[in-house]
Design an enzyme around this catalytic site. Structure first.
Site, PDB file in Angstrom:
ATOM      1  N   ALA A  34       0.824  -1.220   0.000  1.00  0.00           N
ATOM      2  CA  ALA A  34       0.000   0.000   0.000  1.00  0.00           C
ATOM      3  C   ALA A  34       0.854   1.265   0.000  1.00  0.00           C
ATOM      4  CB  ALA A  34      -0.925  -0.007   1.215  1.00  0.00           C
ATOM      5  N   THR A 121       5.750 -12.035  14.960  1.00  0.00           N
ATOM      6  CA  THR A 121       6.756 -11.474  15.852  1.00  0.00           C
ATOM      7  C   THR A 121       6.803 -12.213  17.185  1.00  0.00           C
ATOM      8  OG1 THR A 121       7.244  -9.489  17.161  1.00  0.00           O
ATOM      9  CG2 THR A 121       4.971  -9.788  16.517  1.00  0.00           C
ATOM     10  N   ASP A 122       7.951 -12.145  17.842  1.00  0.00           N
ATOM     11  CA  ASP A 122       8.063 -12.736  19.184  1.00  0.00           C
ATOM     12  C   ASP A 122       7.241 -11.958  20.214  1.00  0.00           C
ATOM     13  OD1 ASP A 122       9.679 -10.452  19.282  1.00  0.00           O
ATOM     14  OD2 ASP A 122      11.485 -11.510  19.953  1.00  0.00           O
ATOM     15  N   GLU A 123       6.810 -10.738  19.848  1.00  0.00           N
ATOM     16  CA  GLU A 123       6.077  -9.909  20.815  1.00  0.00           C
ATOM     17  C   GLU A 123       4.721 -10.494  21.187  1.00  0.00           C
ATOM     18  OE1 GLU A 123       5.949  -5.735  20.161  1.00  0.00           O
ATOM     19  OE2 GLU A 123       7.914  -5.704  19.233  1.00  0.00           O
ATOM     20  N   GLY A 273       3.887   0.761  28.944  1.00  0.00           N
ATOM     21  CA  GLY A 273       3.768  -0.705  28.866  1.00  0.00           C
ATOM     22  C   GLY A 273       4.973  -1.391  28.267  1.00  0.00           C
ATOM     23  N   HIS A 274       6.121  -0.724  28.283  1.00  0.00           N
ATOM     24  CA  HIS A 274       7.355  -1.169  27.606  1.00  0.00           C
ATOM     25  C   HIS A 274       7.761  -2.600  27.988  1.00  0.00           C
ATOM     26  CE1 HIS A 274      11.655   0.383  26.429  1.00  0.00           C
ATOM     27  NE2 HIS A 274      11.260  -0.663  25.710  1.00  0.00           N
TER      28      HIS A 274
HETATM   29  P1  NAD Z   1       7.481  -2.028   7.912  1.00  0.00           P
HETATM   30  O1  NAD Z   1       6.568  -1.132   8.663  1.00  0.00           O
HETATM   31  O2  NAD Z   1       8.864  -1.558   7.593  1.00  0.00           O
HETATM   32  O3  NAD Z   1       6.815  -2.454   6.525  1.00  0.00           O
HETATM   33  C1  NAD Z   1       5.462  -2.769   6.412  1.00  0.00           C
HETATM   34  C2  NAD Z   1       5.083  -2.703   4.925  1.00  0.00           C
HETATM   35  O4  NAD Z   1       3.705  -3.091   4.808  1.00  0.00           O
HETATM   36  C3  NAD Z   1       5.216  -1.302   4.318  1.00  0.00           C
HETATM   37  O5  NAD Z   1       5.845  -1.389   3.049  1.00  0.00           O
HETATM   38  C4  NAD Z   1       3.774  -0.824   4.183  1.00  0.00           C
HETATM   39  O6  NAD Z   1       3.586   0.083   3.093  1.00  0.00           O
HETATM   40  C5  NAD Z   1       3.059  -2.145   3.960  1.00  0.00           C
HETATM   41  N1  NAD Z   1       1.641  -2.080   4.346  1.00  0.00           N
HETATM   42  C6  NAD Z   1       1.130  -1.591   5.507  1.00  0.00           C
HETATM   43  N2  NAD Z   1      -0.213  -1.675   5.497  1.00  0.00           N
HETATM   44  C7  NAD Z   1      -0.554  -2.274   4.319  1.00  0.00           C
HETATM   45  C8  NAD Z   1      -1.774  -2.645   3.722  1.00  0.00           C
HETATM   46  N3  NAD Z   1      -2.959  -2.442   4.364  1.00  0.00           N
HETATM   47  N4  NAD Z   1      -1.751  -3.228   2.504  1.00  0.00           N
HETATM   48  C9  NAD Z   1      -0.588  -3.451   1.860  1.00  0.00           C
HETATM   49  N5  NAD Z   1       0.611  -3.097   2.373  1.00  0.00           N
HETATM   50  C10 NAD Z   1       0.627  -2.510   3.582  1.00  0.00           C
HETATM   51  O7  NAD Z   1       7.515  -3.375   8.763  1.00  0.00           O
HETATM   52  P2  NAD Z   1       8.687  -4.447   8.961  1.00  0.00           P
HETATM   53  O8  NAD Z   1       9.493  -4.055  10.130  1.00  0.00           O
HETATM   54  O9  NAD Z   1       9.331  -4.714   7.658  1.00  0.00           O
HETATM   55  O10 NAD Z   1       7.817  -5.709   9.381  1.00  0.00           O
HETATM   56  C11 NAD Z   1       7.332  -6.610   8.386  1.00  0.00           C
HETATM   57  C12 NAD Z   1       6.639  -7.763   9.071  1.00  0.00           C
HETATM   58  O11 NAD Z   1       7.546  -8.431   9.933  1.00  0.00           O
HETATM   59  C13 NAD Z   1       5.453  -7.350   9.949  1.00  0.00           C
HETATM   60  O12 NAD Z   1       4.436  -8.305   9.787  1.00  0.00           O
HETATM   61  C14 NAD Z   1       6.010  -7.376  11.358  1.00  0.00           C
HETATM   62  O13 NAD Z   1       5.009  -7.647  12.297  1.00  0.00           O
HETATM   63  C15 NAD Z   1       7.002  -8.512  11.247  1.00  0.00           C
HETATM   64  N6  NAD Z   1       8.135  -8.485  12.181  1.00  0.00           N
HETATM   65  C16 NAD Z   1       8.931  -7.373  12.249  1.00  0.00           C
HETATM   66  C17 NAD Z   1      10.049  -7.397  13.083  1.00  0.00           C
HETATM   67  C18 NAD Z   1      10.991  -6.218  13.175  1.00  0.00           C
HETATM   68  O14 NAD Z   1      11.961  -6.264  13.933  1.00  0.00           O
HETATM   69  N7  NAD Z   1      10.800  -5.152  12.410  1.00  0.00           N
HETATM   70  C19 NAD Z   1      10.337  -8.527  13.854  1.00  0.00           C
HETATM   71  C20 NAD Z   1       9.484  -9.643  13.761  1.00  0.00           C
HETATM   72  C21 NAD Z   1       8.395  -9.604  12.911  1.00  0.00           C
HETATM   73  O1  TDX Z   2      14.144   5.994  20.228  1.00  0.00           O
HETATM   74  C1  TDX Z   2      13.985   4.896  20.750  1.00  0.00           C
HETATM   75  N1  TDX Z   2      14.595   4.622  21.936  1.00  0.00           N
HETATM   76  C2  TDX Z   2      14.474   3.426  22.574  1.00  0.00           C
HETATM   77  O2  TDX Z   2      15.048   3.234  23.665  1.00  0.00           O
HETATM   78  C3  TDX Z   2      13.178   3.859  20.131  1.00  0.00           C
HETATM   79  C4  TDX Z   2      12.482   4.120  18.830  1.00  0.00           C
HETATM   80  C5  TDX Z   2      13.081   2.658  20.779  1.00  0.00           C
HETATM   81  N2  TDX Z   2      13.699   2.431  21.968  1.00  0.00           N
HETATM   82  C6  TDX Z   2      13.628   1.102  22.601  1.00  0.00           C
HETATM   83  C7  TDX Z   2      12.264   0.466  22.682  1.00  0.00           C
HETATM   84  C8  TDX Z   2      12.588  -1.013  22.570  1.00  0.00           C
HETATM   85  O3  TDX Z   2      12.969  -1.526  23.847  1.00  0.00           O
HETATM   86  O4  TDX Z   2      14.395   0.242  21.746  1.00  0.00           O
HETATM   87  C9  TDX Z   2      13.797  -1.061  21.663  1.00  0.00           C
HETATM   88  C10 TDX Z   2      13.466  -1.370  20.213  1.00  0.00           C
HETATM   89  O5  TDX Z   2      12.405  -0.500  19.831  1.00  0.00           O
HETATM   90  P1  TDX Z   2      11.703  -0.606  18.386  1.00  0.00           P
HETATM   91  O6  TDX Z   2      12.727  -0.463  17.329  1.00  0.00           O
HETATM   92  O7  TDX Z   2      10.545   0.314  18.389  1.00  0.00           O
HETATM   93  O8  TDX Z   2      11.266  -2.145  18.341  1.00  0.00           O
HETATM   94  P2  TDX Z   2      10.308  -3.052  19.280  1.00  0.00           P
HETATM   95  O9  TDX Z   2       9.283  -2.240  19.954  1.00  0.00           O
HETATM   96  O10 TDX Z   2      11.184  -3.949  20.098  1.00  0.00           O
HETATM   97  O11 TDX Z   2       9.562  -3.902  18.117  1.00  0.00           O
HETATM   98  C11 TDX Z   2      10.322  -4.384  16.971  1.00  0.00           C
HETATM   99  O12 TDX Z   2      10.588  -5.745  17.096  1.00  0.00           O
HETATM  100  C12 TDX Z   2       9.508  -6.623  17.007  1.00  0.00           C
HETATM  101  C13 TDX Z   2       9.571  -4.122  15.676  1.00  0.00           C
HETATM  102  O13 TDX Z   2       9.294  -2.732  15.555  1.00  0.00           O
HETATM  103  C14 TDX Z   2       8.304  -4.925  15.623  1.00  0.00           C
HETATM  104  O14 TDX Z   2       7.662  -4.746  14.359  1.00  0.00           O
HETATM  105  C15 TDX Z   2       8.646  -6.366  15.796  1.00  0.00           C
HETATM  106  O15 TDX Z   2       7.480  -7.127  15.873  1.00  0.00           O
END
Ligand code: NAD
Ligand code: TDX
Length: 332
Positions: A34, A121-123, A273-274
């Site tokens: 999207a 995600t592990d969350e 809720g961190h």
């Molecule tokens: P991101 O936010 O970087 O990317 C999400 C993508 O989905 C974007 O390109 C966005 O445009 C698209 N999108 C959002 N809503 C949409 C919709 N309604 N239709 C079509 N596309 C849409 O996210 P990410 O960090 O790359 O995470 C990707 C997946 O991995 C997610 O499902 C997330 O829960 C999972 N995940 C992320 C992490 C992490 O550390 N980032 C860890 C474990 C799992």
């Molecule tokens: O500026 C910051 N300072 C800070 O201390 C930000 C943005 C985050 N944090 C902390 C919060 C978390 O303990 O750092 C840690 C990581 O934060 P995020 O990058 O927001 O990740 P988190 O909330 O752990 O979630 C990520 O991992 C699991 C991804 O965003 C999720 O999409 C995934 O499911």
């Protein structure tokens, strides 16, 4: 050779997956994205046009989803609203995309009998105490904390129900925190790297003792391909690379690798809720499917990631000011 539909393939982990698929297989890829604030066409730039196609559309658009499922062999579902801090500010888009979007895809997988892999995600498991020797496994009970993680948990449960009730050929993976290129500057590691580049002091929530289990996005991609190729239908696999570090250690390492004093950061308002600690036990994936990570060394992966943000300011500059204004309004 097969044709994959990758939802969210213009986002951080999805685009890393598309690059990985192009580099390591013969598959063709259609990305459905999207292009929300988190999606970026530039993350797919330079990929061969005869193998990668971007369709700009929403996963809640059932007629479009139906059309695309008819064209492909398998679907890997990354699209999501992914940022906890945004989910605390405005949960609604998380329900729309993570719940209704996943439902829409599952109905199409059911109709077209397509292999479906759901990225989670592990969350969904909530958090662990800092001194708890336990790690999450596939049998840890679900206990999500935030609007984001509760909608991801809901989407996982929908997938399980569609497998059991309708025989959908699906697998699920729950991965720990990813780092690497193409990650939005709202997230912890890119936010701090780009802060240092801009001369802003890194911002640590609370005391910075919260622990995350870091994995390089390319290792996440290889694990997902492994599950797609060899995973058992109906099963869940946890993906992790034994990368536990607390946030303070990560900020200090970023500062050191970028030539700054290790204590040149600020403590800011903590996240509501961190979650304290995430930790993944990926024994099932490693022993049953033979997967292992390639990026053993977090420090060298982080150095390469810093190098990518230094080299690719054009990719992130437009999002930086808006992101910092959002955080500043919350005292973060
Ligand atoms: P991101 O936010 O970087 O990317 C999400 C993508 O989905 C974007 O390109 C966005 O445009 C698209 N999108 C959002 N809503 C949409 C919709 N309604 N239709 C079509 N596309 C849409 O996210 P990410 O960090 O790359 O995470 C990707 C997946 O991995 C997610 O499902 C997330 O829960 C999972 N995940 C992320 C992490 C992490 O550390 N980032 C860890 C474990 C799992
Ligand atoms: O500026 C910051 N300072 C800070 O201390 C930000 C943005 C985050 N944090 C902390 C919060 C978390 O303990 O750092 C840690 C990581 O934060 P995020 O990058 O927001 O990740 P988190 O909330 O752990 O979630 C990520 O991992 C699991 C991804 O965003 C999720 O999409 C995934 O499911």
């Amino acid at each position: 050779m097969s044709h994959l539909l990758v939802t969210g393939g213009a986002g951080f982990i999805g685009s890393n997956f598309v690059h990985h698929v192009v580099a390591t297989t013969d598959h063709r890829v259609t990305v459905l994205d999207a292009l929300t604030y988190a999606g970026n066409r530039a993350s797919l730039a330079g990929l061969p046009e005869d193998r990668v196609r971007l369709v700009h559309g929403d996963i809640t658009d059932a007629p479009l989803v139906d059309e695309l499922f008819a064209e492909v062999d398998a679907v890997v579902h990354y699209a999501a609203e992914s940022h906890n801090d945004n989910s605390l500010h405005d949960p609604r888009p998380f329900l729309d995309t993570n719940i209704i979007g996943t439902y829409t895809l599952l109905e199409a997988a059911r109709k077209h009998t397509r292999r479906f892999h759901h990225i989670s995600t592990d969350e969904v498991y909530g958090d662990l105490e800092l001194d708890d020797p336990a790690r999450f496994t596939e049998s840890t009970p679900y206990n999500p904390s935030s609007p984001y993680s509760s909608t991801k948990a809901g989407s996982d449960l929908l997938v399980r129900a569609w497998v059991r009730s309708f025989g959908v050929q699906a697998t699920i993976s729950n991965c720990s925190n990813n780092y690497g290129p193409f990650q939005h500057v709202e997230k912890f590691i890119p936010r701090q790297i780009t802060n240092v580049i801009r001369g802003i002091r890194p911002k640590l929530y609370g005391a910075g003792e919260n622990v995350r289990d870091w994995i390089h996005a390319d290792d996440h991609s290889s694990a997902v391909l492994t599950i797609l190729e060899r995973g058992t239908i109906g099963e869940t696999y946890l993906i992790g690379a034994d990368g536990e570090r607390n946030n303070k250690e990560v900020v200090e390492l970023i500062l050191e690798l970028m030539g700054q004093e290790r204590d040149a950061y600020d403590h800011v308002t903590d996240r509501a809720g961190h979650d304290l600690r995430y930790a993944i036990d990926s024994t099932k994936l490693r022993s049953e499917l033979g997967w292992s990570p390639s990026y053993g060394d977090f420090e060298s992966g982080l150095r390469a990631t810093i190098g990518w943000y230094v080299e690719n300011e054009n990719w992130w500059a437009a999002a930086k000011d808006k992101t910092e204004a959002f955080y500043a309004a919350k005292g973060q």
